[in-house]
Design a protein around this motif. Structure first.
Motif, PDB file in Angstrom:
ATOM      1  N   LEU A 217      -4.966   3.598  -3.577  1.00 50.87           N
ATOM      2  CA  LEU A 217      -6.228   2.927  -3.240  1.00 50.87           C
ATOM      3  C   LEU A 217      -6.492   2.941  -1.737  1.00 50.87           C
ATOM      4  O   LEU A 217      -7.614   3.150  -1.295  1.00 50.87           O
ATOM      5  CB  LEU A 217      -6.216   1.484  -3.768  1.00 50.87           C
ATOM      6  CG  LEU A 217      -7.468   0.657  -3.584  1.00 50.87           C
ATOM      7  CD1 LEU A 217      -8.644   1.275  -4.342  1.00 50.87           C
ATOM      8  CD2 LEU A 217      -7.229  -0.768  -4.080  1.00 50.87           C
ATOM      9  N   GLY A 218      -5.469   2.721  -0.943  1.00 44.42           N
ATOM     10  CA  GLY A 218      -5.630   2.660   0.500  1.00 44.42           C
ATOM     11  C   GLY A 218      -5.933   1.248   0.971  1.00 44.42           C
ATOM     12  O   GLY A 218      -6.300   0.382   0.185  1.00 44.42           O
ATOM     13  N   ILE A 219      -5.777   1.027   2.264  1.00 52.52           N
ATOM     14  CA  ILE A 219      -6.030  -0.296   2.841  1.00 52.52           C
ATOM     15  C   ILE A 219      -7.517  -0.393   3.184  1.00 52.52           C
ATOM     16  O   ILE A 219      -8.045   0.452   3.902  1.00 52.52           O
ATOM     17  CB  ILE A 219      -5.157  -0.529   4.092  1.00 52.52           C
ATOM     18  CG1 ILE A 219      -3.677  -0.587   3.684  1.00 52.52           C
ATOM     19  CG2 ILE A 219      -5.572  -1.802   4.820  1.00 52.52           C
ATOM     20  CD1 ILE A 219      -2.714  -0.768   4.842  1.00 52.52           C
ATOM     21  N   PRO A 220      -8.181  -1.429   2.670  1.00 56.74           N
ATOM     22  CA  PRO A 220      -9.610  -1.577   2.965  1.00 56.74           C
ATOM     23  C   PRO A 220      -9.830  -1.929   4.438  1.00 56.74           C
ATOM     24  O   PRO A 220      -9.023  -2.614   5.050  1.00 56.74           O
ATOM     25  CB  PRO A 220     -10.048  -2.718   2.050  1.00 56.74           C
ATOM     26  CG  PRO A 220      -8.805  -3.461   1.728  1.00 56.74           C
ATOM     27  CD  PRO A 220      -7.677  -2.493   1.811  1.00 56.74           C
ATOM     28  N   LYS A 221     -10.957  -1.472   4.967  1.00 53.13           N
ATOM     29  CA  LYS A 221     -11.283  -1.736   6.375  1.00 53.13           C
ATOM     30  C   LYS A 221     -11.682  -3.189   6.604  1.00 53.13           C
ATOM     31  O   LYS A 221     -11.468  -3.745   7.666  1.00 53.13           O
ATOM     32  CB  LYS A 221     -12.418  -0.822   6.824  1.00 53.13           C
ATOM     33  CG  LYS A 221     -12.030   0.644   6.888  1.00 53.13           C
ATOM     34  CD  LYS A 221     -13.250   1.516   7.173  1.00 53.13           C
ATOM     35  CE  LYS A 221     -12.932   2.988   7.182  1.00 53.13           C
ATOM     36  NZ  LYS A 221     -12.280   3.502   5.997  1.00 53.13           N
TER      37      LYS A 221
ATOM     38  N   VAL B 141       1.236  14.359  -8.019  1.00 53.85           N
ATOM     39  CA  VAL B 141       0.006  13.848  -8.626  1.00 53.85           C
ATOM     40  C   VAL B 141      -0.591  12.662  -7.863  1.00 53.85           C
ATOM     41  O   VAL B 141      -1.769  12.372  -8.000  1.00 53.85           O
ATOM     42  CB  VAL B 141       0.260  13.496 -10.119  1.00 53.85           C
ATOM     43  CG1 VAL B 141       1.180  12.309 -10.252  1.00 53.85           C
ATOM     44  CG2 VAL B 141      -1.024  13.304 -10.875  1.00 53.85           C
ATOM     45  N   LEU B 142       0.215  11.983  -7.053  1.00 52.41           N
ATOM     46  CA  LEU B 142      -0.258  10.804  -6.325  1.00 52.41           C
ATOM     47  C   LEU B 142      -0.574  11.128  -4.864  1.00 52.41           C
ATOM     48  O   LEU B 142       0.318  11.515  -4.116  1.00 52.41           O
ATOM     49  CB  LEU B 142       0.808   9.694  -6.354  1.00 52.41           C
ATOM     50  CG  LEU B 142       1.033   8.971  -7.661  1.00 52.41           C
ATOM     51  CD1 LEU B 142       2.200   8.002  -7.506  1.00 52.41           C
ATOM     52  CD2 LEU B 142      -0.215   8.246  -8.089  1.00 52.41           C
ATOM     53  N   PRO B 143      -1.840  10.942  -4.451  1.00 59.59           N
ATOM     54  CA  PRO B 143      -2.193  11.178  -3.053  1.00 59.59           C
ATOM     55  C   PRO B 143      -1.907   9.940  -2.199  1.00 59.59           C
ATOM     56  O   PRO B 143      -2.751   9.066  -2.032  1.00 59.59           O
ATOM     57  CB  PRO B 143      -3.696  11.474  -3.120  1.00 59.59           C
ATOM     58  CG  PRO B 143      -4.171  10.678  -4.305  1.00 59.59           C
ATOM     59  CD  PRO B 143      -3.011  10.650  -5.273  1.00 59.59           C
ATOM     60  N   LEU B 144      -0.693   9.851  -1.687  1.00 61.74           N
ATOM     61  CA  LEU B 144      -0.295   8.718  -0.864  1.00 61.74           C
ATOM     62  C   LEU B 144      -0.490   9.057   0.612  1.00 61.74           C
ATOM     63  O   LEU B 144      -0.652  10.223   0.977  1.00 61.74           O
ATOM     64  CB  LEU B 144       1.168   8.354  -1.132  1.00 61.74           C
ATOM     65  CG  LEU B 144       1.527   8.030  -2.587  1.00 61.74           C
ATOM     66  CD1 LEU B 144       3.009   7.722  -2.699  1.00 61.74           C
ATOM     67  CD2 LEU B 144       0.677   6.894  -3.114  1.00 61.74           C
ATOM     68  N   LYS B 145      -0.453   8.026   1.454  1.00 58.79           N
ATOM     69  CA  LYS B 145      -0.577   8.261   2.896  1.00 58.79           C
ATOM     70  C   LYS B 145       0.508   9.199   3.416  1.00 58.79           C
ATOM     71  O   LYS B 145       0.295   9.962   4.336  1.00 58.79           O
ATOM     72  CB  LYS B 145      -0.507   6.940   3.656  1.00 58.79           C
ATOM     73  CG  LYS B 145      -1.827   6.231   3.728  1.00 58.79           C
ATOM     74  CD  LYS B 145      -1.781   5.167   4.785  1.00 58.79           C
ATOM     75  CE  LYS B 145      -1.616   3.846   4.113  1.00 58.79           C
ATOM     76  NZ  LYS B 145      -1.678   2.715   4.982  1.00 58.79           N
ATOM     77  N   SER B 146       1.675   9.130   2.803  1.00 60.02           N
ATOM     78  CA  SER B 146       2.808   9.946   3.230  1.00 60.02           C
ATOM     79  C   SER B 146       2.718  11.383   2.709  1.00 60.02           C
ATOM     80  O   SER B 146       3.551  12.214   3.038  1.00 60.02           O
ATOM     81  CB  SER B 146       4.113   9.307   2.760  1.00 60.02           C
ATOM     82  OG  SER B 146       4.102   9.172   1.346  1.00 60.02           O
ATOM     83  N   GLY B 147       1.721  11.667   1.877  1.00 60.72           N
ATOM     84  CA  GLY B 147       1.566  12.999   1.276  1.00 60.72           C
ATOM     85  C   GLY B 147       1.590  12.906  -0.237  1.00 60.72           C
ATOM     86  O   GLY B 147       1.654  11.819  -0.816  1.00 60.72           O
TER      87      GLY B 147
ATOM     88  N   ASP C 296       0.813  -1.219   0.000  1.00 57.62           N
ATOM     89  CA  ASP C 296       0.000   0.000   0.000  1.00 57.62           C
ATOM     90  C   ASP C 296       0.848   1.271   0.000  1.00 57.62           C
ATOM     91  O   ASP C 296       0.352   2.341  -0.331  1.00 57.62           O
ATOM     92  CB  ASP C 296      -0.920  -0.004   1.234  1.00 57.62           C
ATOM     93  CG  ASP C 296      -1.841   1.194   1.270  1.00 57.62           C
ATOM     94  OD1 ASP C 296      -2.649   1.347   0.327  1.00 57.62           O
ATOM     95  OD2 ASP C 296      -1.737   1.993   2.219  1.00 57.62           O
ATOM     96  N   GLU C 297       2.122   1.166   0.314  1.00 64.10           N
ATOM     97  CA  GLU C 297       2.969   2.347   0.487  1.00 64.10           C
ATOM     98  C   GLU C 297       2.910   3.311  -0.693  1.00 64.10           C
ATOM     99  O   GLU C 297       2.851   4.527  -0.518  1.00 64.10           O
ATOM    100  CB  GLU C 297       4.420   1.922   0.736  1.00 64.10           C
ATOM    101  CG  GLU C 297       5.340   3.099   0.983  1.00 64.10           C
ATOM    102  CD  GLU C 297       6.774   2.698   1.260  1.00 64.10           C
ATOM    103  OE1 GLU C 297       7.579   3.603   1.518  1.00 64.10           O
ATOM    104  OE2 GLU C 297       7.095   1.493   1.220  1.00 64.10           O
ATOM    105  N   PHE C 298       2.932   2.799  -1.912  1.00 62.72           N
ATOM    106  CA  PHE C 298       2.941   3.648  -3.106  1.00 62.72           C
ATOM    107  C   PHE C 298       1.648   3.527  -3.899  1.00 62.72           C
ATOM    108  O   PHE C 298       1.616   3.770  -5.095  1.00 62.72           O
ATOM    109  CB  PHE C 298       4.147   3.293  -3.994  1.00 62.72           C
ATOM    110  CG  PHE C 298       5.457   3.522  -3.303  1.00 62.72           C
ATOM    111  CD1 PHE C 298       5.879   4.813  -2.995  1.00 62.72           C
ATOM    112  CD2 PHE C 298       6.263   2.460  -2.942  1.00 62.72           C
ATOM    113  CE1 PHE C 298       7.084   5.029  -2.351  1.00 62.72           C
ATOM    114  CE2 PHE C 298       7.479   2.673  -2.310  1.00 62.72           C
ATOM    115  CZ  PHE C 298       7.884   3.959  -2.015  1.00 62.72           C
TER     116      PHE C 298
END
Length: 184
Positions: free
Chosen positions: A39-43, A160-166, A34-36
């Motif tokens: 989509l994000g981690i599903p609940k 352009v990529l909205p990642l968890k890290s920013g 999921d780092e890059f």
């Protein structure tokens, strides 16, 4: 459902099915995959199911525009990842690829082998002219896969990529039907 398979020495890429839900959910919940990924981690698996149901429906269409493949190990049928090929406007004969490989299979050549096979499928079966891909600039493993598969870095998109890290910049890659391609 259409029966589309792409075979390599070690893998079978086939259109995903609902029976792949558990393997896909496990893949999507790995922090390292999921780092890059935006989509994000599903609940829970229901969230994963809602994500893949449109992919499965698309795979059943007469004229598929977004192929989503399960990558299976040919020895034991274990799902080791996902591979996508999204077709653009037919006039431009362009496709975009993405992939997500379970971390147990990183650094073993599976992603490169799968990408080379999908590139071949895109050019030979779908008669594409250009296949594109992008990856976060810090995703060294992914851009090495793209380069080993014959894709050329063409540019960099800023934040352009909205990642968890920013927000992350993205390298843009492409290969043309006329380019030299490494063998599978």
């Amino acid at each position: 459902m259409k029966s589309i398979e792409i075979l390599t020495d070690r893998m079978r890429l086939r259109l995903i099915e609902l029976s792949d839900l558990n393997a896909i959910h496990q893949l999507h919940t790995l922090p390292e995959t999921d780092e890059f990924n935006a989509l994000g981690i599903p609940k829970n698996s229901d969230e994963t199911k809602r994500t893949i149901e449109p992919w499965i429906a698309e795979n059943k269409r007469d004229s598929i525009k977004n192929y989503t493949f399960a990558i299976e190990n040919r020895l034991d049928n274990t799902v080791l990842g996902l591979f996508g090929l999204k077709l653009g406007n037919e006039k431009y004969k362009r496709g975009e690829v993405w992939y997500k490989i379970h971390s147990d299979y990183w650094n073993k050549g599976y992603a490169t082998e799968a990408l080379k096979a999908v590139i071949q499928f895109g050019f030979e079966n779908l008669k594409l002219h250009r296949i594109e891909a992008g990856c976060a600039v810090e995703n060294i493993g992914s851009f090495k896969v793209l380069e080993k598969s014959g894709m050329q870095r063409e540019g960099r998109l800023r934040q352009v990529l909205p990642l968890k890290s920013g927000w992350s910049d993205n390298f843009e890659y492409a290969i043309l039907e006329t380019d030299d391609r490494p063998t599978i």
